[in-house]
Design an enzyme around this catalytic site. Structure first.
Site, PDB file in Angstrom:
ATOM      1  N   GLU A   1      88.720  37.607   9.404  1.00 12.35           N
ATOM      2  CA  GLU A   1      89.297  36.238   9.873  1.00 12.35           C
ATOM      3  C   GLU A   1      88.323  35.508   8.531  1.00 12.35           C
ATOM      4  O   GLU A   1      87.591  35.675   8.495  1.00 12.35           O
ATOM      5  CB  GLU A   1      88.763  35.813  11.248  1.00 12.35           C
TER       6      GLU A   1
ATOM      7  N   CYS B   1      87.047  27.418  11.545  1.00 12.41           N
ATOM      8  CA  CYS B   1      88.081  28.055  10.731  1.00 12.41           C
ATOM      9  C   CYS B   1      89.084  27.356  11.412  1.00 12.41           C
ATOM     10  O   CYS B   1      89.863  27.119  10.451  1.00 12.41           O
ATOM     11  CB  CYS B   1      88.116  29.652  11.336  1.00 12.41           C
TER      12      CYS B   1
END
Ligand code: ADP
Length: 535
Positions: free
Chosen positions: A256, A290
């Site tokens: 990720e 994020c």
């Protein structure tokens, strides 16, 4: 508003050294509160040998952990969840000390962690149960088919510094629920919370199938050299190195990575809600998420109203370092590098003609940067093309929905996006045109709280996904196919040698009849051969 109070948190083995990260002792790393600069802990900089020894120990205990099954593991995972609840206040304080977060932001980590653990502890049994798929053809019905999920023995989890407790838990605990042992390598910037997790795991009397190796990139590389699966969260540049290292060892991985998440505000949106939601989406955790909103595209008719409301909301945020009593909305940034990136993006934008309607400079304590709204930005500026990971919201006016979609997709990243509209159907239609792993309609981060959904980045935002219900534990497993006979055993199967050509041709014809369509089912050449064939 900006303010600071005495820094919270324990000072563990603190020393008077002034190095930024690496301590004078090469085998240790100093951890600082980025809001105050105070040293709050010292942790080992673990060598490759130390990492290898930890993985060897995990391999010793993993078979038993797998053996007790999801129900056995559930008992311990839920006990650990209780430990998190019992220690929330203390853990939040430690977390705050290594991140400079606002107290409320710090309190979210332990509760979020407990929620993820509860989900996978309770459901792993169902998710990992053997499956018995229906055979694809009548000929295959002579076997009972089973798909069995067996864990990779040791999973390496490498995490960044933005959520020092939630990030490790989000990945390590689904892997534990799957029956794997886990070696966690937390960020060298924020290792203290991860060490607390390991201490808590030992404290509840769980077997030694979860351990932590502290250190920087070299320690992370050593983790990859020893484990059977790698789950990484961090920058795209490091993710690429990790993919190469995993490919060398032929081990699977899931990444990720960075993001540059767009928000699209349409003229039919509830502008008050959009302005509040995007303020939160851009400023929560000082923009170090994020999934942070990093670009905003607003349809022309509501642009002025939206910008005015967004600016008022952002200006009203209270920034400072609070203690145990929550007082502030925004704290510091995790480290000086991060502040430098934010400052560069803002400075470059302003030098190229953008305006900061609020913020635009350091907040006056530690690494903190003021919550910032930028307008008059264009698609060539670094604040739009690069990941900022800080408290900035650049806003761009667009003519219509089509331009908003085109600009939103004009990025190397593809993590998530939000669409703000009064028409949910329209939002869903736009979502399907965005090249991102998740779209929240009239909200931000909602997918992050939905473990039943996959969380994965497209393009340079990642490979694979975490969660996604059953997939969240199955990804940590190797799939094993098992066939079991249904019919009583014959001495010899039709296909076994020595061959009987007529029987084989019959079997081939039957296979063809089952798999083909129309006249091809009949397999006339085979039937003809069968007629004139030898026995
Ligand atoms: P940042 O620079 O923002 O901290 P990174 O993506 O470099 O983000 O770091 C995320 C995590 O990856 C950290 O735990 C870091 O120590 C680790 N790391 C950095 N380089 C490597 C590497 N070459 N191999 C494995 N892990 C690494």
């Amino acid at each position: 508003m900006t303010n600071t109070e005495s820094a919270p948190g324990p000072t563990r083995k603190s020393s008077a050294r002034t190095a930024t990260t690496k301590a004078a002792d090469p085998s240790s790393i100093q951890v600082r509160n980025p809001g105050t600069g105070e040293i709050v802990g010292t942790v080992p900089d673990e060598t490759a040998d130390s990492v290898a020894a930890k993985v060897r120990e995990l391999r010793l205990y993993q078979p038993e952990w797998e053996e007790i099954g999801p129900e056995g593991r559930k008992v311990l995972l839920l006990k650990f969840q209780d430990w998190l609840f019992d220690n929330t206040d203390r853990l939040a304080t430690i977390l705050q000390s290594e991140t400079g977060k606002a107290r409320v932001d710090a309190l979210i980590d332990p509760s979020f962690s407990a929620d993820v653990i509860g989900y996978y502890a309770r459901r792993a049994g169902e998710f990992l149960a053997d499956e018995h798929p229906t055979p694809h053809s009548p000929l295959a019905k002579v076997k009972r088919l089973s798909t069995v999920y067996r864990p990779y023995p040791v999973v390496g989890v490498i995490t960044p510094w933005n959520f020092p407790m939630a990030m490790p838990v989000m990945d390590a605990f689904p892997a534990l629920a799957a029956g794997a042992a886990v070696l966690l390598k937390p960020s060298e910037v924020t290792p203290l919370s991860a060490l607390e997790l390991a201490a808590g795991w030992a404290e509840i009397g769980a077997p030694p199938v979860f351990s932590v190796a502290t250190g920087a990139g070299a320690t992370g590389a050593a983790v990859i050299d020893n484990v059977d699966y790698v789950q990484f969260t961090g920058s795209t540049a490091t993710g690429r190195k990790i993919a190469v290292a995993c490919a060398e060892r032929m081990i699977p991985y899931s990444l990720e990575l960075g993001g540059k998440d767009p928000a699209i505000v349409l003229a039919d949106a509830d502008i008050d809600r959009a302005a509040h939601g995007i303020t939160f989406g851009g400023m929560f955790n000082s923009g170090q998420v994020c999934l942070s909103v990093e670009r905003v595209y607003v349809e022309a008719p509501v642009y002025d109203e939206f910008v005015a409301k967004l600016t008022a909301n952002v200006k009203a945020l209270r920034q400072g370092l609070d203690g145990r009593v929550p007082k502030y909305d925004v704290g510091a940034l995790a480290n000086e590098n991060q502040t430098a990136i934010v400052q560069r993006h803002v400075d470059e934008a302003i030098a190229a003609g953008a305006k900061a309607l609020t913020g635009g400079k350091r907040a006056g304590f530690g690494t903190a940067f003021e919550p910032t709204v930028l307008v008059d930005v264009d698609h060539t500026m670094s604040c739009i093309t690069e990941e900022t990971f800080g408290p900035t919201l650049p806003v761009i006016k667009v003519a219509d929905e089509a331009e908003a979609i085109r600009l939103a997709n004009d990025s190397i990243y593809g993590l998530s996006a939000s669409v703000w509209t009064g028409d949910k159907e329209r939002g869903a239609r736009i979502a399907r045109q965005l090249d991102v792993g998740a779209v929240n309609i009239n909200d931000v981060f909602a997918n992050l709280f939905s473990y039943a959904l996959p969380m994965g980045g497209w393009r340079l935002s990642g490979v694979g996904a975490r969660w996604g219900g059953a997939e969240g534990v199955r990804k940590y497993c190797r799939q094993q196919a098992i066939t079991t006979p249904i019919l009583p055993p014959a001495q010899k199967e039709l296909f076994w040698q020595p061959y009987s050509v007529p029987k084989i041709l019959l079997a081939v014809a039957a296979m063809r009849a089952a798999g083909a369509r129309g006249i091809r089912r009949l397999d006339l050449p085979a039937v003809l051969k069968l007629r004139g064939g030898n026995k």
